[in-house]
Write an enzyme that holds these catalytic residues in place. Structure first.
Site, PDB file in Angstrom:
ATOM      1  N   LYS A   3     -32.893   1.124 -38.704  1.00 39.76           N
ATOM      2  CA  LYS A   3     -34.350   1.226 -38.658  1.00 39.76           C
ATOM      3  C   LYS A   3     -35.016   0.135 -39.491  1.00 39.76           C
ATOM      4  O   LYS A   3     -36.128  -0.270 -39.224  1.00 39.76           O
ATOM      5  CB  LYS A   3     -34.785   2.568 -39.241  1.00 39.76           C
ATOM      6  CG  LYS A   3     -34.467   3.739 -38.372  1.00 39.76           C
ATOM      7  CD  LYS A   3     -34.694   5.042 -39.124  1.00 39.76           C
ATOM      8  CE  LYS A   3     -34.364   6.205 -38.207  1.00 39.76           C
ATOM      9  NZ  LYS A   3     -34.255   7.462 -38.942  1.00 39.76           N
ATOM     10  N   LYS A  29     -24.973  -3.105 -39.097  1.00 35.04           N
ATOM     11  CA  LYS A  29     -25.194  -1.932 -38.242  1.00 35.04           C
ATOM     12  C   LYS A  29     -26.627  -1.937 -37.698  1.00 35.04           C
ATOM     13  O   LYS A  29     -27.531  -2.478 -38.337  1.00 35.04           O
ATOM     14  CB  LYS A  29     -24.913  -0.644 -39.020  1.00 35.04           C
ATOM     15  CG  LYS A  29     -25.896  -0.362 -40.109  1.00 35.04           C
ATOM     16  CD  LYS A  29     -25.735   1.021 -40.730  1.00 35.04           C
ATOM     17  CE  LYS A  29     -26.829   1.167 -41.777  1.00 35.04           C
ATOM     18  NZ  LYS A  29     -26.856   2.402 -42.501  1.00 35.04           N
ATOM     19  N   LYS A  34     -29.502  -0.984 -51.138  1.00 34.16           N
ATOM     20  CA  LYS A  34     -30.958  -0.834 -51.260  1.00 34.16           C
ATOM     21  C   LYS A  34     -31.466  -1.523 -52.522  1.00 34.16           C
ATOM     22  O   LYS A  34     -32.537  -2.122 -52.525  1.00 34.16           O
ATOM     23  CB  LYS A  34     -31.358   0.643 -51.250  1.00 34.16           C
ATOM     24  CG  LYS A  34     -31.249   1.260 -49.853  1.00 34.16           C
ATOM     25  CD  LYS A  34     -31.589   2.740 -49.831  1.00 34.16           C
ATOM     26  CE  LYS A  34     -31.394   3.306 -48.428  1.00 34.16           C
ATOM     27  NZ  LYS A  34     -31.478   4.777 -48.407  1.00 34.16           N
TER      28      LYS A  34
HETATM   29  P1  AMP Z   1     -30.851   7.578 -40.652  1.00 37.31           P
HETATM   30  O1  AMP Z   1     -31.549   6.777 -39.612  1.00 37.31           O
HETATM   31  O2  AMP Z   1     -30.389   6.736 -41.785  1.00 37.31           O
HETATM   32  O3  AMP Z   1     -31.607   8.790 -41.076  1.00 37.31           O
HETATM   33  O4  AMP Z   1     -29.514   8.089 -39.963  1.00 37.31           O
HETATM   34  C1  AMP Z   1     -29.431   9.273 -39.210  1.00 37.31           C
HETATM   35  C2  AMP Z   1     -28.059   9.456 -38.613  1.00 37.31           C
HETATM   36  O5  AMP Z   1     -27.739   8.386 -37.725  1.00 37.31           O
HETATM   37  C3  AMP Z   1     -26.924   9.471 -39.648  1.00 37.31           C
HETATM   38  O6  AMP Z   1     -25.959  10.422 -39.275  1.00 37.31           O
HETATM   39  C4  AMP Z   1     -26.360   8.090 -39.578  1.00 37.31           C
HETATM   40  O7  AMP Z   1     -25.022   8.020 -39.979  1.00 37.31           O
HETATM   41  C5  AMP Z   1     -26.519   7.773 -38.105  1.00 37.31           C
HETATM   42  N1  AMP Z   1     -26.643   6.325 -37.872  1.00 37.31           N
HETATM   43  C6  AMP Z   1     -27.594   5.497 -38.372  1.00 37.31           C
HETATM   44  N2  AMP Z   1     -27.408   4.226 -37.946  1.00 37.31           N
HETATM   45  C7  AMP Z   1     -26.300   4.259 -37.157  1.00 37.31           C
HETATM   46  C8  AMP Z   1     -25.597   3.257 -36.404  1.00 37.31           C
HETATM   47  N3  AMP Z   1     -25.986   1.989 -36.397  1.00 37.31           N
HETATM   48  N4  AMP Z   1     -24.498   3.644 -35.699  1.00 37.31           N
HETATM   49  C9  AMP Z   1     -24.088   4.938 -35.691  1.00 37.31           C
HETATM   50  N5  AMP Z   1     -24.714   5.924 -36.380  1.00 37.31           N
HETATM   51  C10 AMP Z   1     -25.807   5.601 -37.101  1.00 37.31           C
END
Ligand code: AMP
Ligand code: TRP
Length: 328
Positions: free
Chosen positions: A196, A193, A111
């Site tokens: 968002k 990965k 970040k």
């Molecule tokens: P976040 O969108 O960062 O709040 O992530 C929420 C949850 O989704 C967390 O448990 C992350 O580890 C999981 N996550 C986010 N992106 C991925 C991805 N590309 N593949 C698998 N899990 C993900």
């Protein structure tokens, strides 16, 4: 009953990676564990957010939790900022966390690389807030995607350090990272990965995308060299598409390979789009069908339940640190 805790940030929009890496496992685990699922809006404000949009996104995410199958009869859903103990415990943990361990976090470093100027203190402190989330609920297991592993290790280190210095206070949690699906990759760049904050919106399939958008995104997905449809780690774009197909259909990899024998990428992408649309349709219908009143009631119940667990934990941490009782 053992307890699980997890959360998603109400920023951007929830995508297939969030579902396959995290939400899907919450749904599967909720009947075996006492389950608490948080909408982590205090984490969201570590980067600039439009206040009005953030509030709407928090409600939308609560709808998505329900729509993918979180059962409010057995699980608690609440908004992080509704429970002040999260911010309060963060302060206590800040005082035992070390600057060097926070600066080492790879997500922080990523970040900072993107942000360069104006790196907020909140970005650095993000994993301490996450530790507070987890430790307040005396959590046994934290179902997350692979990218949260390092944050979980820090959470464990902070719990162990606090218990050592002040006496047994927190349960030391374990991560639950699925063997398959813990790292769904971007459709437009299989070395990164699905995220968002992806600069290319075509890389990321959102849970609220309409059918045409889903089809277009899969159609444009990059592929590797080689024509046959076979799971092979050295062909990461194809491996990613096959992983998504496997998780959404429940079919074994060899069945999928047999099914696509003799076909090319075009057919795989088309069927993957169909499978995804079929999966998303009822989810989207449920998102629409939840009323504002029901949602308000659910979030209020969630807040009360969360406070009833978090407040006593905070209180005992404060007592251990000598922050209670000065007036007696
Ligand atoms: P976040 O969108 O960062 O709040 O992530 C929420 C949850 O989704 C967390 O448990 C992350 O580890 C999981 N996550 C986010 N992106 C991925 C991805 N590309 N593949 C698998 N899990 C993900
Ligand atoms: N940092 C997590 C993410 O972005 C979200 C999160 C915040 C979380 N607090 C948590 C996940 C506590 C599990 C437990 O993915």
């Amino acid at each position: 009953m053992k307890r699980i805790f997890s959360g998603v940030q109400p920023t951007g929009s929830t995508h297939l990676g969030n579902y396959l890496g995290a939400l899907r496992n919450w749904v599967a685990l909720q009947h075996e564990y006492e389950s608490i699922f948080c909408i982590v809006n205090l984490h969201a404000v570590t980067l600039p957010q439009d206040p009005k949009v953030l509030a709407e996104k928090a409600r939308e995410l609560a709808r998505i939790y329900l729509a993918v199958g979180i059962d409010p009869q057995v699980s608690t859903i609440f908004i992080q900022s509704d429970v002040p103990a999260h911010a309060e415990l963060t302060w206590l943990l800040n005082c035992i966390a070390r600057l060097s361990e926070l600066e080492r976090m790879t997500q922080f470093k990523d970040k900072v690389r993107k942000q360069r100027d104006n790196v907020g203190v909140g970005l650095l402190d993000y994993p301490v807030l996450m530790a507070a989330d987890i430790l307040l609920y005396q959590t046994d297991l934290v179902p997350v995607g692979e990218d949260q592993k390092q944050h979980l290790e820090l959470t464990r280190d902070l719990a162990i350090r606090f218990n050592r210095d002040y006496g047994e206070t927190f349960r030391v949690p374990e991560p639950y990272i699925p063997k398959v699906g813990a790292r769904i990759m971007s459709l437009s760049d299989p070395t990164r990965k699905m995220s968002k904050s992806d600069d290319d919106p075509n890389g990321c399939v959102l849970l609220l995308d309409d059918g045409d958008t889903v089809s277009r995104k899969f159609k444009r997905a990059v592929t590797d060299s080689g024509a046959d449809i076979r799971f092979d780690e050295t062909r990461p774009a194809l491996a990613n598409l096959l992983t998504i197909y496997h998780l959404l259909t429940g079919k074994e990899m060899h069945e999928i390979e047999d099914h696509f024998a003799g076909s090319g990428y075009a057919r795989l992408k088309q069927e993957l789009a169909e499978v995804t649309i079929e999966f998303l349709k009822p989810v989207q219908e449920r998102v629409q069908s939840i009323t504002d009143e029901d949602l308000n009631q659910l979030l209020e119940q969630g807040r009360n339940r969360a406070r009833s667990i978090a407040d006593p934990t905070l209180r005992s941490a404060m007592e251990r640190m000598g922050l209670v009782g000065a007036r007696n």
